[in-house]
Scaffold this motif. Structure first.
Motif, PDB file in Angstrom:
ATOM      1  N   ASN A  43      -8.138   6.695  -6.940  1.00  0.00           N
ATOM      2  CA  ASN A  43      -7.417   5.556  -6.376  1.00  0.00           C
ATOM      3  C   ASN A  43      -6.414   5.976  -5.319  1.00  0.00           C
ATOM      4  O   ASN A  43      -5.739   7.008  -5.442  1.00  0.00           O
ATOM      5  N   CYS A  44      -6.324   5.144  -4.274  1.00  0.00           N
ATOM      6  CA  CYS A  44      -5.352   5.349  -3.206  1.00  0.00           C
ATOM      7  C   CYS A  44      -4.852   3.989  -2.756  1.00  0.00           C
ATOM      8  O   CYS A  44      -5.663   3.105  -2.452  1.00  0.00           O
ATOM      9  N   THR A  45      -3.549   3.809  -2.737  1.00  0.00           N
ATOM     10  CA  THR A  45      -2.956   2.610  -2.172  1.00  0.00           C
ATOM     11  C   THR A  45      -1.937   3.023  -1.125  1.00  0.00           C
ATOM     12  O   THR A  45      -1.406   4.137  -1.159  1.00  0.00           O
ATOM     13  N   TYR A  46      -1.675   2.123  -0.192  1.00  0.00           N
ATOM     14  CA  TYR A  46      -0.756   2.467   0.884  1.00  0.00           C
ATOM     15  C   TYR A  46       0.256   1.351   1.115  1.00  0.00           C
ATOM     16  O   TYR A  46       0.033   0.201   0.750  1.00  0.00           O
ATOM     17  N   THR A  47       1.343   1.745   1.724  1.00  0.00           N
ATOM     18  CA  THR A  47       2.358   0.803   2.219  1.00  0.00           C
ATOM     19  C   THR A  47       2.535   1.092   3.690  1.00  0.00           C
ATOM     20  O   THR A  47       2.762   2.244   4.086  1.00  0.00           O
ATOM     21  N   ALA A  48       2.384   0.049   4.489  1.00  0.00           N
ATOM     22  CA  ALA A  48       2.504   0.247   5.937  1.00  0.00           C
ATOM     23  C   ALA A  48       3.013  -1.029   6.591  1.00  0.00           C
ATOM     24  O   ALA A  48       2.681  -2.135   6.156  1.00  0.00           O
ATOM     25  N   THR A  49       3.768  -0.849   7.657  1.00  0.00           N
ATOM     26  CA  THR A  49       4.336  -1.999   8.368  1.00  0.00           C
ATOM     27  C   THR A  49       3.334  -2.659   9.292  1.00  0.00           C
ATOM     28  O   THR A  49       3.537  -3.779   9.720  1.00  0.00           O
ATOM     29  N   TYR A  67     -11.866   0.091   3.232  1.00  0.00           N
ATOM     30  CA  TYR A  67     -10.510  -0.307   3.640  1.00  0.00           C
ATOM     31  C   TYR A  67     -10.289  -1.743   3.176  1.00  0.00           C
ATOM     32  O   TYR A  67     -10.879  -2.682   3.723  1.00  0.00           O
ATOM     33  N   ARG A  68      -9.425  -1.926   2.175  1.00  0.00           N
ATOM     34  CA  ARG A  68      -9.146  -3.257   1.619  1.00  0.00           C
ATOM     35  C   ARG A  68      -7.729  -3.655   1.990  1.00  0.00           C
ATOM     36  O   ARG A  68      -6.754  -3.170   1.401  1.00  0.00           O
ATOM     37  N   LYS A  69      -7.613  -4.535   2.983  1.00  0.00           N
ATOM     38  CA  LYS A  69      -6.281  -4.948   3.439  1.00  0.00           C
ATOM     39  C   LYS A  69      -5.588  -5.813   2.380  1.00  0.00           C
ATOM     40  O   LYS A  69      -4.376  -5.719   2.193  1.00  0.00           O
ATOM     41  N   GLU A  70      -6.351  -6.645   1.683  1.00  0.00           N
ATOM     42  CA  GLU A  70      -5.735  -7.570   0.728  1.00  0.00           C
ATOM     43  C   GLU A  70      -5.099  -6.850  -0.462  1.00  0.00           C
ATOM     44  O   GLU A  70      -4.123  -7.335  -1.032  1.00  0.00           O
ATOM     45  N   THR A  71      -5.645  -5.684  -0.811  1.00  0.00           N
ATOM     46  CA  THR A  71      -5.070  -4.909  -1.922  1.00  0.00           C
ATOM     47  C   THR A  71      -4.408  -3.631  -1.421  1.00  0.00           C
ATOM     48  O   THR A  71      -3.954  -2.816  -2.233  1.00  0.00           O
ATOM     49  N   THR A  72      -4.331  -3.463  -0.130  1.00  0.00           N
ATOM     50  CA  THR A  72      -3.796  -2.237   0.520  1.00  0.00           C
ATOM     51  C   THR A  72      -4.309  -0.984  -0.186  1.00  0.00           C
ATOM     52  O   THR A  72      -3.528  -0.117  -0.623  1.00  0.00           O
TER      53      THR A  72
END
Lengths: 115, 112
Positions: free
Chosen positions: B22-28, B66-71
Motif C-alpha cells: 500500500n501507498c498513499t500520498y498527500t499533495a497540494t 493512480y487513484r485520485k479519489e483515495t490518493t
C-alpha cells in the motif's frame, strides 16, 4: 553509456575527517541530484544542479556539506569534519529534462560510515 | 506539505503468492507517482510510473493504478518470485518540482 556511476561505493572514515564523493551522470543529462538515505528510510533530497548551476540546497545540507558540478558534467559532494550522524548512503541521480515528468536514473550509491 | 506513506514491512510471502504494497500520498496538486525498487547492494531502479489520475503503470508483472479519489498508488503483482525480494519505494513528483519525495520503503521477502 552504462548509467550513473558513483565512486567510491563504500567509505569508512574517522569522525572529524573530510570525505569527497564523485558522481558521473549519464552523458547529456542536464540535471543531477544528490539524495541521502539512512537505514530504514527513503531517500531525502539534498541538492540539485541544472548543468553547472546549483539551483537548490535542502535544509538537510549543513554548512559542512558542499557540492559542485564543474562544467556541467561530473559532480562532487564533500563533507567536512564528518560526524557520526553523517553515516548514510549518498545517492546520485541524473535526468534529461524534456518535460516535467522526467525519469531520474540513480547510481548505486556511496555508503559512508563514520566511526 | 507533500508526503508519501507506505505500509511498514517486512512483507514475507511464499513464491507465487499475490502481492499488495500500500501507498498513499498527500499533495497540494496533482503529482506524478512512481514505484522504485532497490535490490540488495544496488541503487534505485524505476519500476513503474503513472502521470495522471486513473493511469495504470505496469512493468515486469507489477501494476499500480493512480487513484485520485483515495490518493493511493498501491503496488500489486499476481505471482511473486524469489527474485522479487527487495525494498520497494513509492514516490511522488509535483508538476512544478524536480525533486522526488519518497516513502520510507517496504521490504519484501519471498521464500521458495
Amino acid at each position: 553509456d552504462t548509467g550513473v556511476s558513483q565512486d567510491p561505493r563504500h567509505k569508512i572514515t574517522k569522525r572529524g575527517q573530510n570525505v569527497t564523493f564523485r558522481c558521473d551522470p549519464i552523458s547529456e543529462h542536464n540535471r543531477l541530484y544528490w539524495y541521502r538515505q539512512t537505514l530504514g528510510q527513503g531517500p531525502e533530497f539534498l541538492t540539485y544542479f541544472q548543468n553547472e548551476a546549483q539551483l537548490e540546497k535542502s535544509r538537510l545540507l549543513s554548512d559542512r556539506f558542499s557540492a559542485e558540478r564543474p562544467k556541467g558534467s561530473f559532480s562532487t559532494l564533500e563533507i567536512q569534519r564528518t560526524e557520526q550522524g553523517d553515516s548514510a548512503m549518498y545517492l546520485c541521480a541524473s535526468s534529461l529534462v524534456r518535460d516535467m515528468n522526467t525519469e531520474a536514473f540513480f547510481g548505486q550509491g556511496t555508503r559512508l560510515t563514520v566511526v | 506539505g507533500n508526503s508519501v506513506t507506505q505500509m511498514e514491512g517486512p512483507v514475507t510471502l511464499s513464491e507465487e503468492a499475490f502481492l499488495t504494497i500500500n501507498c498513499t500520498y498527500t499533495a497540494t496538486g496533482y503529482p506524478s507517482l512512481f514505484w522504485y525498487v532497490q535490490y540488495p547492494g544496488e541503487g534505485l531502479q524505476l519500476l513503474l510510473k503513472a502521470t495522471k489520475a486513473d493511469d495504470k503503470g505496469s512493468n515486469k508483472g507489477f501494476e499500480a493504478t493512480y487513484r485520485k479519489e483515495t490518493t493511493s498508488f498501491h503496488l500489486e503483482k499476481g505471482s511473486v518470485q524469489v527474485s522479487d525480494s527487495a525494498v520497494y519505494f513509492c514516490a511522488l513528483l509535483m508538476d512544478s518540482s524536480y525533486k522526488l519525495i519518497f516513502g520510507s520503503g517496504t521490504r519484501l521477502l519471498v521464500r521458495p
